[in-house]
Every structure is written in structure tokens, then in C-alpha cells.
Write a protein that holds these residues in place. Structure first.
Motif, PDB file in Angstrom:
ATOM      1  N   ILE A 270     -40.676  81.996 -52.824  1.00 40.85           N
ATOM      2  CA  ILE A 270     -41.590  83.117 -52.583  1.00 40.85           C
ATOM      3  C   ILE A 270     -42.831  82.977 -53.470  1.00 40.85           C
ATOM      4  O   ILE A 270     -43.961  83.201 -53.019  1.00 40.85           O
ATOM      5  CB  ILE A 270     -40.830  84.447 -52.785  1.00 40.85           C
ATOM      6  CG1 ILE A 270     -39.820  84.597 -51.634  1.00 40.85           C
ATOM      7  CG2 ILE A 270     -41.777  85.640 -52.848  1.00 40.85           C
ATOM      8  CD1 ILE A 270     -38.764  85.640 -51.814  1.00 40.85           C
TER       9      ILE A 270
ATOM     10  N   LYS B 261     -45.272  80.667 -51.918  1.00 37.61           N
ATOM     11  CA  LYS B 261     -46.030  81.254 -50.796  1.00 37.61           C
ATOM     12  C   LYS B 261     -47.100  82.214 -51.323  1.00 37.61           C
ATOM     13  O   LYS B 261     -48.227  82.231 -50.823  1.00 37.61           O
ATOM     14  CB  LYS B 261     -45.049  81.996 -49.867  1.00 37.61           C
ATOM     15  CG  LYS B 261     -45.687  82.457 -48.591  1.00 37.61           C
ATOM     16  CD  LYS B 261     -45.982  81.270 -47.685  1.00 37.61           C
ATOM     17  CE  LYS B 261     -46.848  81.658 -46.511  1.00 37.61           C
ATOM     18  NZ  LYS B 261     -47.221  80.480 -45.715  1.00 37.61           N
TER      19      LYS B 261
ATOM     20  N   HIS C  58     -35.759  83.856 -47.471  1.00 39.68           N
ATOM     21  CA  HIS C  58     -37.107  83.506 -47.949  1.00 39.68           C
ATOM     22  C   HIS C  58     -37.995  83.055 -46.801  1.00 39.68           C
ATOM     23  O   HIS C  58     -39.223  83.177 -46.874  1.00 39.68           O
ATOM     24  CB  HIS C  58     -37.027  82.437 -49.037  1.00 39.68           C
ATOM     25  CG  HIS C  58     -36.766  81.067 -48.535  1.00 39.68           C
ATOM     26  ND1 HIS C  58     -35.500  80.573 -48.354  1.00 39.68           N
ATOM     27  CD2 HIS C  58     -37.616  80.083 -48.143  1.00 39.68           C
ATOM     28  CE1 HIS C  58     -35.573  79.342 -47.894  1.00 39.68           C
ATOM     29  NE2 HIS C  58     -36.845  79.020 -47.749  1.00 39.68           N
TER      30      HIS C  58
ATOM     31  N   ASN D  10     -41.477  84.807 -46.198  1.00 43.92           N
ATOM     32  CA  ASN D  10     -42.756  84.091 -46.229  1.00 43.92           C
ATOM     33  C   ASN D  10     -43.538  84.254 -44.928  1.00 43.92           C
ATOM     34  O   ASN D  10     -44.774  84.208 -44.926  1.00 43.92           O
ATOM     35  CB  ASN D  10     -42.516  82.623 -46.594  1.00 43.92           C
ATOM     36  CG  ASN D  10     -42.166  82.502 -48.082  1.00 43.92           C
ATOM     37  OD1 ASN D  10     -42.295  83.484 -48.829  1.00 43.92           O
ATOM     38  ND2 ASN D  10     -41.726  81.348 -48.520  1.00 43.92           N
TER      39      ASN D  10
ATOM     40  N   GLU E 290     -47.294  85.541 -44.807  1.00 41.85           N
ATOM     41  CA  GLU E 290     -48.330  84.831 -44.050  1.00 41.85           C
ATOM     42  C   GLU E 290     -49.047  85.814 -43.120  1.00 41.85           C
ATOM     43  O   GLU E 290     -50.282  85.864 -43.081  1.00 41.85           O
ATOM     44  CB  GLU E 290     -47.653  83.699 -43.252  1.00 41.85           C
ATOM     45  CG  GLU E 290     -48.592  82.829 -42.427  1.00 41.85           C
ATOM     46  CD  GLU E 290     -49.554  82.024 -43.291  1.00 41.85           C
ATOM     47  OE1 GLU E 290     -49.164  81.614 -44.392  1.00 41.85           O
ATOM     48  OE2 GLU E 290     -50.723  81.847 -42.851  1.00 41.85           O
TER      49      GLU E 290
END
Ligand SMILES: Cc1ncc(C[n+]2csc(CCOP(=O)(O)OP(=O)(O)O)c2C)c(N)n1
Length: 596
Positions: free
Chosen positions: A292, A295, A421, A425, A429
Motif C-alpha cells: 500500500i 501505491k 491490497h 490499490n 488508483e
């Protein structure tokens, strides 16, 4: 050998200065040995060896009350107050917590692990002493990291005004977990041992100031503490210490300097091949937080409006790279949880896109700021809370079992607990491409990818038709319990009892259309979450059912209505009857399912 002869602080009092110095060496050696084996807060404890010996040599605990702020630096105190054995069981299920525990010893004033409370506690005791004509000395030991906490300044405001008998030891090592950043640490760094200091921080408030002294010089500490035995006014003794004193290789890794998993004593290298069953070694697979954190770094680099805020907990979200790569838009505000949240309000008003990153347990400190400054004002601020639910081996107060309860009741707030995860993510995004339009919280559990996230085979089970006609009920799982839920589904199906399974990532607002369909189809519902029973996910399903005229039979699997002690998930699940076998039995008994 002196250490093994110290069963209580009184046993120290007959030692000479030379013997005390030998004792300090023994303590240091013992600490390094035991910490290499169990892991723990090695650096902070090596930094207070001389201070702790001097405090117990001069003062009279438990009559005098020593309050360790945060509490992670209390190991030496435990060793000198009859708990040498505690070091053997530290950071283990059913072992001694690595923080003060008042049920363990009357030398520990309160259970704690959240920073910034020691001055308020000490002042409270001092005021009670004044009322009751008691003459013991409350002593708060606080680091320069915790000194930044807002509550400390609220306490100082009253302390200076009360002219009361209490002692504050400021243990200044220039570090919180990472380097301590800000104007207060900057100020402290200008004060040097041996120089005459014109203190501008405490003296103007009416608090006596002495220092800075070398916190590793036992003689200096003893001479000065002795002079403070009979103080009548609030007094700060400022000492300078070195985190990890006596363990040179720890300095190579500043994070390991604060906390370390078990390590090889000779080199400091972390041990990854398990040696003892009860010890928690650095896992081989990656923590959720690593994935995480990567990201977060990626979207922050790409989107120039994003700003990252964290209150001294970069590590919990693996943000070190983000801070290196985008230093101009990453703010570590120090141990200042309330400020972190309201700072985000200001940044949002100023047109930025704030992501506020917390270790969940410490977010409790900032509840009103979330309510008043963010949610009432409907500000599009994103919060990411790591280690929601059970958080391992530190201390009961490091778990975050209240998250869903105290967050679900806040209007205007959206809450998501992604299944893994990967989903997390994807959320990130999407948010980075189209920013949120209201306050939003993303939570994730403590653990590695393989301990808390479904594997591929399990993902197939999750994608089955949840309305299949053969199903007799449904398991609704959220908040870190999907792995267990999938196992229970498999175990039930072995008995020819088919349950549908669904992970709920959107906790608030509930997807009403979906839940109406589920309630129309299913009478038997099991909800699973790592949250206390009241106000959590299961509660919101019960409320939704009642409010919409449904009367399903619901089994709520939760953390109950207790504070769970420190411990690994599997141990706590078993102890509190929320492991897979216990849940299976509960389901079979409640609905009279026969084994086949
Ligand atoms: C309210 C709160 N925020 C964050 C933390 C996490 N944390 C634990 S120890 C620590 C650093 C403490 O620094 P300091 O008070 O200077 O003590 P040191 O470790 O340097 O001795 C932090 C940030 C915490 N325990 N409590």
C-alpha cells in the motif's frame, strides 16, 4: 552479578556508584540478549538504562510514582521492579506486554502505549496529593517525541499555574520513531550539555528548568536527582541521551534503532528462520503496508495536488520512500494527531488533495477533529488507517478494535475496508484519477499479504453465485476476517451445509439495494469482523434489517465487549472463541445443523 540480586528497587540502594555502573553494564547486556531473542523496543530502552537505575536509586517506587510516557521504554523499570522474567516472555502470547501494565506490578501507574499523557497523569496525582496531604513525588518521564503532543501543552499550561510538587524528566534523544521534526525539537537541539542554558520553554511558564545533563552519566544523574527529592514546585530535568546506546550497529538502521524484530546479536541482522515457536520473527512475505505504501508513493508522485500527512507513523504505512521521493509534499507533523487531521482540513480548503496516514489506534486521538473540522464541513480528505482491528504483540492499547463503531456513526463519512491490497490499490488508483467528493476512510489490517488476504483458490469461492439455490445462509465478512470466513464456508460444505459468502468492502454507506436482495433471499446470516460488537458491521446489518422490516437470524462474530490483550491473531481468536472451529460450532448449534 548484581542484576539477579535486584528483586525490588530497595535492593539497589546499598550499591556503590561503581557497583551501579556495573549494574548498568549488566542491564545493557541483558537487554541486548533478551531483545535479540524476542524483539522489541530495544533503542529507547538502551537509552534509559542509567536514568532508570538513578530514578530507582534515589526515589522510592511505588510510593513515588514513575509515569513512563508512551511506555515503550519501561523494560529496565520492569527489570528493576522484580520482573526480570518479564523480559523472557515479552512480545509473546500470554507473556508480559512491552509496556506498563498495572495488573503486572504496582510499580506501573497505568496501562499505556499512546504518547503524551504522562504530564496530565502526574499533575492529577500531584493535585490529589495536595488534597490528601500526601507527600509522594509524581515523576513523568517523557521523550522529546511525545513532548510535541497537544495534550502535553495543555498539561503544561495548568502545571505552570499550579505551583505543585511534581517532576518532569525530559529524555531528549532527538528522535521520535524517525528523526523528530519541528520547532520544538529544533529548539531543544540548540541546548547543549555543559553550557549555561537560558531556558525559554518551561521557565517562562513558571516551571523550574535544570539541564541539559548527560543522561548516561550515572553520577551526574544521581547528584541532581537527589537535589530534586524535596522540590515543592514543578520542575523539568532535561537530559540528553542516545537511542540505542551500547549497540553500535543499530545506528545503521534508524528504524531498527527504535523497534526490532528478533536479530542476531553479533551483527544486528534480522532473524527470518524461526527458532522458537512463540516468538514472532520478521515475516518472509511482505506486509500489506509495503504494497500500500508503494501505491501511495506512486500516486503522490503522479498527482501534484496530493499531499501526505502522518503524525510520526511513517513506518506503519511504509512511507519512507514517499518522503524521500516527494519531500515537498510529505509532512511528518510529529506526534500531533489532532493537528494532523485539522491540518488536512486547511490543506483541502487551500485546494490540495490531502491523504492523512495513521496507525489506526492513534486515530482515536483525533476524533473531534475528524467530526468537527472534516466531516461537518464535508471536506474531501482521504484517511488511510493501517492496523485496523487486532494489531499483534505490543499491548492491548495498540489494537484498533473500535474503528468501525466510532467511525460508522459520523455523518458525511464514507468508510471502505478493501478485501486485500490489490483491491485497496485499485481504490487508490481510482481516487487519484477522480478525487473523492466527501471525507473518506480506507482501512486495512495488520499482517502480511498471505495471512490476511485470500489466495487464488479462495478467490474462486468468493466469485460463486451468492444467490445459488442450494445455499441455506450467507456469511458476510469484512474488516480482516475474509480468510476465516472462507475456511468456515469450506468446513461447512464438508458437512453438506452450503453457505454463500460475500466480502463487504463498502461499510458506509451500506449498499442498500444489495442488502435488500440478501435479506429477501436469506434468513440465516453470519457477519464477521475484527471489531467490537457494538456499533460495528454486524450491528449495522441488524439495524438495516430491523429498519426495513426484516427479521433474519443473525450470528455476529466480533471481538465482543472487552479489550483484548496483546497477542497474535490465531492465539486471540482461539482464546475468545472466534477461531474457525468455534464459529463452526456456533453456527451448527444455533441452527441445529447435523454433522455428516
Ligand atoms: C499518541 C501516539 N502517537 C504515536 C505513537 C507511536 N510511537 C511510539 S513511540 C514513538 C516515538 C516516541 O518518541 P519519544 O517520546 O521521543 O521517545 P523515544 O522513543 O525517543 O525514547 C511513537 C511515534 C504512540 N505510541 N502514541
Amino acid at each position: 552479578m548484581f542484576l539477579e540480586r535486584i528483586h525490588k528497587p530497595k535492593d539497589l540502594k546499598s550499591l556503590t556508584l561503581y557497583q551501579l555502573k556495573d549494574l548498568a553494564n549488566e542491564v545493557r547486556e541483558y537487554l541486548i540478549d533478551s531483545q535479540a531473542r524476542t524483539g522489541g523496543h530495544i533503542g529507547p530502552n538502551l537509552g534509559v538504562v542509567e536514568l532508570t537505575i538513578a530514578l530507582h536509586y534515589i526515589f522510592d517506587s511505588p510510593h513515588d510514582r514513575i509515569i513512563w510516557d508512551v511506555g515503550h521504554q519501561c523494560y529496565v523499570h520492569k527489570m528493576l521492579t522484580g520482573r526480570l522474567d518479564a523480559m523472557r516472555t515479552m512480545r509473546q502470547n500470554a507473556g508480559s506486554p512491552g509496556f506498563p501494565a498495572k495488573d503486572e506490578s504496582n510499580h506501573d501507574v497505568l496501562d499505556s502505549s499512546h504518547g503524551g499523557s504522562s504530564l496530565s497523569v502526574a499533575l492529577g496525582i500531584a493535585l490529589a496529593n495536595r488534597q490528601n496531604n500526601v507527600n509522594n513525588l509524581p515523576i513523568a518521564v517523557i521523550g522529546d517525541g511525545a513532548l510535541v503532543e497537544g495534550m502535553v501543552h495543555e498539561a503544561l499550561n495548568q502545571i505552570g499555574n499550579e505551583k505543585i510538587r511534581m517532576l518532569i524528566i525530559l529524555n531528549d534523544n532527538g528522535r521520535a520513531i524517525d528523526a523528530n521534526i519541528g520547532a520544538i525539537p529544533n529548539y531543544l537541539s540548540q541546548l547543549h550539555i555543559g553550557e549555561k542554558v537560558n531556558d525559554k520553554m518551561f521557565t517562562p511558564l513558571g516551571i523550574e528548568y535544570i539541564g541539559p545533563l548527560d543522561g548516561h552519566n550515572l553520577k551526574t544523574l544521581i547528584i541532581n536527582l537527589k537535589k530534586l527529592k524535596n522540590i515543592t514546585k514543578p520542575t523539568v530535568l532535561h537530559i540528553k541521551t542516545k537511542k540505542g546506546m551500547g549497540l553500535p550497529y543499530a545506528e545503521k538502521d534508524p528504524i531498527q534503532l527504535h523497534f526490532s524484530f528478533p536479530f542476531k546479536k553479533e551483527t544486528g541482522e534480522l532473524i527470518t528462520e524461526p527458532i522458537e515457536k512463540n516468538i514472532f520473527y520478521k515475516p518472509k512475505s511482505k506486509f500489506n503496508a509495503v504494497m500500500i505504501g508503494q501505491k501511495i508513493t506512486e500516486i503522490t508522485k503522479k498527482n501534484k495536488d496530493i499531499v501526505i500527512i502522518t503524525p510520526a507513523t511513517r513506518g506503519a504505512l511504509e512511507l519512507h520512500n514517499c518522503f524521500k521521493e516527494v519531500p515537498e509534499r510529505c509532512f511528518d507533523v510529529g506526534m500531533a494527531e489532532q493537528h494532523a487531521v485539522t491540518l488536512a482540513a486547511g490543506l483541502s480548503v487551500g485546494g490540495m488533495k490531502p491523504i492523512v496516514c495513521f496507525q489506526s489506534t492513534f486515530f482515536q486521538r483525533a476524533f473531534d477533529q475528524l467530526v468537527h473540522d472534516i466531516c461537518v464541513n464535508k471536506l474531501p480528505v482521504l484517511f488511510i488507517l493501517a492496523r485496523s482491528g487486532l494489531a499483534g504483540l505490543d499491548h492491548a492499547t495498540h489494537h484498533a478494535p473500535l474503528d468501525l463503531s466510532y467511525l460508522s456513526c459520523v455523518p458525511n463519512l464514507k468508510i471502505f475496508f478493501p478485501i486485500d491490497h490489490i483491491e485497496f490499490n485499485i481504490f487508490l488508483e481510482n481516487i487519484s484519477k477522480k478525487w473523492i467528493d466527501s471525507p473518506t476512510i480506507l482501512l486495512f489490517p495488520y499482517g502480511t499479504i498471505d495471512t490476511v488476504e485470500p489466495n487464488n483458490e479462495e478467490k474462486i469461492l468468493l466469485s460463486e453465485d451468492i444467490f445459488d439455490k442450494n445455499n441455506v445462509g450467507i456469511i458476510l465478512s469484512t474488516a480482516g476476517r475474509i480468510k476465516s470466513a472462507l475456511k468456515i464456508k469450506k468446513m461447512l460444505s464438508k458437512h453438506k451445509i452450503n453457505f454463500a459468502i460475500l466480502n463487504i468492502s463498502q461499510i458506509k454507506p451500506l449498499n442498500q439495494e444489495l442488502f435488500v436482495k440478501i435479506l429477501n433471499r436469506y434468513q440465516k446470516i453470519v457477519t464477521m469482523e475484527e471489531n467490537v460488537i457494538r456499533g460495528g458491521f454486524g450491528s449495522s446489518i441488524c439495524e438495516f434489517a430491523i429498519d426495513n422490516g426484516y427479521k433474519p437470524e443473525i450470528i455476529r462474530v466480533t471481538l465482543g465487549d472487552v479489550f483484548l490483550e496483546h497477542g497474535m491473531r490465531s492465539y486471540l481468536y482461539k482464546k475468545y472463541n472466534i477461531d474457525e472451529n468455534s464459529i463452526l460450532e456456533k453456527i451448527k448449534n444455533r441452527w441445529n445443523f447435523k454433522s455428516s
